[in-house]
Design an enzyme around this catalytic site. Structure first.
Site, short mmCIF file in Angstrom:
data_model
loop_
_atom_site.label_atom_id
_atom_site.label_comp_id
_atom_site.label_asym_id
_atom_site.label_seq_id
_atom_site.Cartn_x
_atom_site.Cartn_y
_atom_site.Cartn_z
N GLY A 38 59.78 -25.64 -6.35
CA GLY A 38 58.95 -24.53 -5.94
C GLY A 38 59.68 -23.53 -5.05
N TYR A 39 58.90 -22.63 -4.45
CA TYR A 39 59.42 -21.50 -3.68
C TYR A 39 60.42 -20.75 -4.57
CZ TYR A 39 59.48 -18.97 0.66
OH TYR A 39 59.28 -18.00 1.61
N HIS A 75 65.54 -19.47 -10.27
CA HIS A 75 64.56 -20.24 -11.05
C HIS A 75 64.02 -19.38 -12.20
CE1 HIS A 75 63.85 -22.22 -6.96
NE2 HIS A 75 64.26 -23.21 -7.71
N GLN A 119 64.02 -37.83 -2.88
CA GLN A 119 65.40 -37.32 -2.87
C GLN A 119 65.80 -36.78 -1.49
OE1 GLN A 119 64.41 -34.38 -6.11
NE2 GLN A 119 65.77 -33.04 -4.96
N MET A 126 71.70 -18.00 -4.54
CA MET A 126 70.25 -18.06 -4.28
C MET A 126 69.80 -19.49 -4.08
SD MET A 126 68.37 -15.19 -6.46
CE MET A 126 68.92 -13.49 -6.35
N SER A 181 66.21 -21.72 -2.26
CA SER A 181 64.92 -21.65 -1.54
C SER A 181 65.15 -21.82 -0.05
CB SER A 181 63.98 -22.74 -2.04
OG SER A 181 63.83 -22.64 -3.43
#
Ligand code: PAF
Length: 286
Positions: free
Chosen positions: A35-36, A41, A65, A189, A191
């Site tokens: 996510g984020y 992504h 993890q 990039m 998150s």
């Protein structure tokens, strides 16, 4: 392309959705994420959209993890923004499972163990990390019945391990690696970038600058691991808030680490803490 992305939270429901899609002859593309979502992504979702009839994005910060002192609790989350991004990229399903639906018998039940490849590089400072990744990705592949699964090359070790895992376990899903996406100034990039202060954000540029310096030396004929590593290290260490966890040069397929001389095909990988934020990056030297 904007579509109505359906949110599914239950593992069984995802499995049924995928079963129906498969029965009607559709191919399925899976983009596993925590996510984020950022542009890296989105490049995976767009690639999945091109390749498969049905696109499933998973949005799950996987507890198994993360080590006990790592950033599981503070990992950034924004479900609404992720949904909008999935819609704008044409994803059919956003799978946002609870921990209980993905780990129905608790978090210490059945594991997918990763051997040697999981204990080096990031695995050396994150014991159990790749076991958690391999386990959750296996669950996601099963549930989604994916024909293709897309992963970014930023997590190069992860991608290599998952390719090996799919091969070792006879998994029918094709694992597809997509190029690392950088900000305009070169920062890979991630998150986690959002957790950098403005000053740390500037210091974090030293990671890609260090990699570029090593690549330039390699392209000018340098083949000594020591010299190439030093080139990256000097640039990163010049920043006050950086702490290098590793800088290594490895074979791009096997991840065997070179200790003396670098051959023609090689990749430099590194992990650096900038303040409290752990960042990774990599670059092919050839
Ligand atoms: O790369 C990630 O975001 C995660 O490690 C993954 C593959 C989604 C597994 O939790």
């Amino acid at each position: 392309m904007t579509v109505q992305t359906q949110i599914i939270r239950d593992a069984q429901k995802l499995s049924e959705f995928a079963h129906q899609a498969q029965k009607s002859g559709k191919t399925i593309g899976l983009v596993p994420t925590m996510g984020y979502l950022h542009e890296g992504h989105l490049s995976l979702i767009r690639a999945a959209r091109q390749k498969a009839d049905v696109v499933i994005v998973s949005d799950f910060v996987n507890p198994t993890q993360f080590g006990p002192t790592e950033d599981y609790a503070t990992y950034p989350r924004d479900e609404q923004a992720d949904l909008e991004k999935c819609q704008s990229c044409g994803a059919d399903v956003l799978f946002i499972p609870t921990v209980e639906t993905l780990y129905p018998n608790g978090q210490d039940s059945t594991w997918v163990e990763v051997s040697k490849m999981g204990n080096i590089l990031c695995g050396a400072t994150r014991p159990g990390h790749f076991r958690g990744v391999a386990t959750v990705v296996t669950k996601l592949l099963w549930l989604s019945r994916a024909d293709y699964a897309f992963f970014g090359e930023k997590d190069y070790q992860q991608l290599t391990i998952l390719r090996r895992m799919a091969q070792d376990l006879g998994c029918p899903t094709k694992i597809i690696g997509m190029p690392l996406v950088r900000e305009a100034d070169g920062l890979a990039m991630s998150s986690r970038n959002v957790r950098l202060t403005p000053d740390q954000r500037k210091q974090a540029l030293s990671l890609s600058q260090g990699l570029k310096a090593a690549r330039e030396r390699f392209q000018n004929g340098a083949r000594s691991v020591r010299e190439l590593t030093q080139a990256a290290q000097d640039i990163i260490q010049a920043q006050k808030d950086t702490a290098i966890q590793y800088i290594s040069i490895a074979d791009p397929d096997s991840l065997d680490i070179f200790t003396d001389t670098v051959p023609e095909h090689a990749i430099m990988l590194l992990a650096v803490k900038v303040g409290a934020v752990r960042l990774i990056d990599n670059m092919r030297l050839d």
